[in-house]
Write an enzyme that holds these catalytic residues in place. Structure first.
Site, short mmCIF file in Angstrom:
data_model
loop_
_atom_site.label_atom_id
_atom_site.label_comp_id
_atom_site.label_asym_id
_atom_site.label_seq_id
_atom_site.Cartn_x
_atom_site.Cartn_y
_atom_site.Cartn_z
CG HIS A 149 -7.95 3.21 -1.31
ND1 HIS A 149 -8.07 1.85 -1.22
CD2 HIS A 149 -6.95 3.54 -0.47
CE1 HIS A 149 -7.19 1.39 -0.36
NE2 HIS A 149 -6.49 2.39 0.09
CD GLU A 159 -6.01 0.27 2.92
OE1 GLU A 159 -5.05 -0.17 2.29
OE2 GLU A 159 -7.13 -0.28 2.90
CE LYS A 193 -14.46 -3.96 2.31
NZ LYS A 193 -13.88 -2.68 2.73
NE ARG A 215 1.60 -3.88 3.36
CZ ARG A 215 0.28 -4.01 3.32
NH1 ARG A 215 -0.36 -4.66 4.25
NH2 ARG A 215 -0.39 -3.48 2.31
CG ASN A 264 -2.71 -1.74 5.03
OD1 ASN A 264 -3.47 -2.69 5.18
ND2 ASN A 264 -2.90 -0.84 4.10
C1 MV4 Z 1 -14.51 -0.77 -0.15
C2 MV4 Z 1 -14.91 -0.02 -1.27
C3 MV4 Z 1 -16.19 0.53 -1.24
N1 MV4 Z 1 -17.02 0.33 -0.18
N2 MV4 Z 1 -15.37 -0.94 0.89
C4 MV4 Z 1 -10.24 -2.14 -1.89
C5 MV4 Z 1 -8.98 -2.38 -1.15
C6 MV4 Z 1 -9.39 -2.72 0.23
N3 MV4 Z 1 -8.51 -2.19 1.21
C7 MV4 Z 1 -10.79 -2.21 0.36
N4 MV4 Z 1 -11.21 -1.76 -0.93
C8 MV4 Z 1 -12.41 -1.16 -1.10
N5 MV4 Z 1 -13.29 -1.31 -0.08
C9 MV4 Z 1 -16.58 -0.39 0.87
N6 MV4 Z 1 -17.41 -0.57 1.92
C10 MV4 Z 1 -14.02 0.16 -2.30
C11 MV4 Z 1 -12.76 -0.41 -2.23
C12 MV4 Z 1 -11.87 -0.16 -3.34
C13 MV4 Z 1 -12.12 -0.65 -4.63
C14 MV4 Z 1 -13.21 -1.47 -4.92
C15 MV4 Z 1 -13.45 -1.93 -6.20
C16 MV4 Z 1 -12.56 -1.57 -7.24
C17 MV4 Z 1 -11.48 -0.77 -6.98
C18 MV4 Z 1 -11.23 -0.30 -5.68
C19 MV4 Z 1 -10.13 0.53 -5.42
C20 MV4 Z 1 -9.90 0.99 -4.16
C21 MV4 Z 1 -10.78 0.65 -3.11
#
Ligand code: MV4
Length: 444
Positions: free
Chosen positions: A208, A275, A158, A292, A290
């Site tokens: 999430h 989150e 990330k 906001r 977040n």
């Molecule tokens: C992740 C994750 C799984 N493992 N991080 C997506 C939005 C952002 N705020 C962070 N997100 C995610 N982070 C780790 N370490 C899964 C998500 C995730 C996601 C990833 C792939 C496809 C759809 C998703 C939907 C919500 C969150």
């Protein structure tokens, strides 16, 4: 309290804020680009100012133009909405220097939580479980490979200044590390002006879940419960609901308490969202905060009966918080479907004239939108045209109500994702609440 507020945004959120201002007896100033002369938010505000050409960079992201507009109109505050300048600590700072109240958190809090790596470190320091991963930026390939050995595959890379899923990359195989790090670094540099990256363990089949909080700026914080946001498409949320089928009262209290602890420690001001990822065992991990007002705030409003935007404005205006944790109850079930002007297959934004626009109504149906018959959707901005939000006393009835409302919704002239929403709501897995972050893949 303020007597006049400039709304530094467009679309449905500008309208949402203008409505709250009107109900509070505060005058509103809309700003618009040359592409938005006929936009609904310019008609609903008390006054309006053109702030530049169509491109966001020259208008809705143009801080000097916004500040001058506010000064010329004699506004005493600026509401940034979401997106655009809402999480730009420099803009929040400049507003205050110009004698305009920024209706949002303190600049240093936006900055702390804006750097997702610093936020991880901060929250970890409070003894709260964060996602396993690095607390320093990734120096080189070797560092990334060592991390993979430490925490195990799969991994997710990330951008420190990213957030909301922008710039994320998943690594399933150690051989991919050098290449993915290289690509992620250059993408982060060009998208966020900062090449800093970090790595977490990637959790594949999780939920999430986010907690809405509101702070008074002095350590007083209330938590308004969770929103289930696992159904996302290309990291844009697609359907949100409150409460989550995976969260019982006990877990809700624990997640609320954790979110409150973070916000209280900061002395956070206004609405914010923490989150988390929630696994099958009920274990949850901090992901990011977040700072906001969020797109999906209405589902929380419908299950709590509270007006988050009015409260945000009151707090920024120096009034005491009207909410207290004792009084907050989550009642019934709310769902939001984001209606986007886009080709459901290609996801390409579908700009153009809306020839027919008939929106649903009836009991417990809310549409936060900005379109009308004959409205020309400009190609320059986010493709969200409306949020359809419903409430009912339980989840099954809420789903039925949403299906009924989607059936009533007629938008012609442009393509929308309404058919995909209907398909998802009719699916067995959605009905059973079997949703994870990988849910939507099955429908594409
Ligand atoms: C992740 C994750 C799984 N493992 N991080 C997506 C939005 C952002 N705020 C962070 N997100 C995610 N982070 C780790 N370490 C899964 C998500 C995730 C996601 C990833 C792939 C496809 C759809 C998703 C939907 C919500 C969150």
């Amino acid at each position: 309290m303020f007597s006049k507020v400039l709304v530094a945004n467009r679309g449905e959120i500008a309208i949402r804020i203008i409505r709250a201002l009107r109900e509070l007896g505060i005058r509103s100033v809309a700003v618009y680009s040359t592409a938005d002369e006929a936009a609904m938010h310019t008609r609903l505000a008390d006054e309006k100012v053109c702030i530049g050409p169509a491109q966001s960079k020259s208008s809705y992201l143009n801080a000097p133009a916004l500040i001058s507009a506010a000064q010329i109109k004699g506004a005493d505050a600026i509401h940034p909405g979401y997106g655009f300048l809402s999480e730009d600590p420099g803009f929040a700072e400049v507003c205050e220097q110009a004698g305009l109240k920024f209706i949002g958190p303190k600049p240093q809090d936006i900055e702390l939580m804006g750097n997702k790596l610093k936020a991880r470190e901060y929250v970890d320091g409070l003894g709260i479980q964060v996602l396993p991963g690095t607390f320093q930026e990734i120096e080189d390939e070797q560092h990334a490979i060592r991390t993979a050995k430490d925490i195990g595959l799969p991994l997710i890379v990330k951008a420190a200044e990213g957030g909301g899923g922008r710039g994320m990359k998943i690594i399933y195989d150690e051989d991919q590390i050098p290449n993915i790090i290289k690509i992620a670094r250059s993408e982060a540099k060009s998208a966020f002006g900062n090449a800093s990256l970090y790595i977490e363990k990637y959790f594949e089949f999780v939920r999430h879940i986010e907690i809405q909080i509101i702070g008074d700026g002095n350590g007083g914080v209330v938590a308004l419960g969770e929103r289930e946001c696992s159904i996302q498409r290309r990291h844009q949320k697609f359907i949100e609901e409150a409460p989550s089928v995976a969260v019982d009262d006990k877990l809700r209290n624990r997640m609320n308490d954790t979110a409150v602890r973070i916000a209280r420690h900061i002395g956070y001001r206004g609405p914010g969202t923490i989150e988390f990822l929630l696994d099958e065992k009920g274990k949850f991990y901090f992901m990011e905060m977040n700072t906001r007002l969020q797109v999906e705030h209405p589902v929380t409003e419908l299950v709590t009966g509270l007006d988050i935007v009015a409260e945000q404005i009151r707090i920024a205006g120096g009034e005491k918080m009207t909410m207290s944790q004792r009084d907050i109850r989550v009642k019934g079930h709310a769902i939001e479907c984001r209606i986007n002007a886009e080709d459901p297959q290609t996801l390409v934004p579908s700009a153009g004239k809306i020839t027919t626009y008939l929106q649903p109504g009836g009991p417990w149906v809310r549409v936060d939108g900005h379109a009308y018959p004959g409205y020309d959707v400009p190609p320059y901005y986010d493709s969200l045209v409306a949020k359809l939000i419903v409430w009912a006393d339980d989840r099954d009835r809420s789903i039925r109500r949403m299906q009924r409302a989607l059936d009533e919704f007629v938008i012609e002239g442009i393509k929308t994702n309404i058919p995909l929403h209907k398909k998802i709501l009719a699916s067995k897995d959605f009905l059973l609440g079997n949703i994870t972050t990988r849910f939507i893949d099955k429908f594409i």
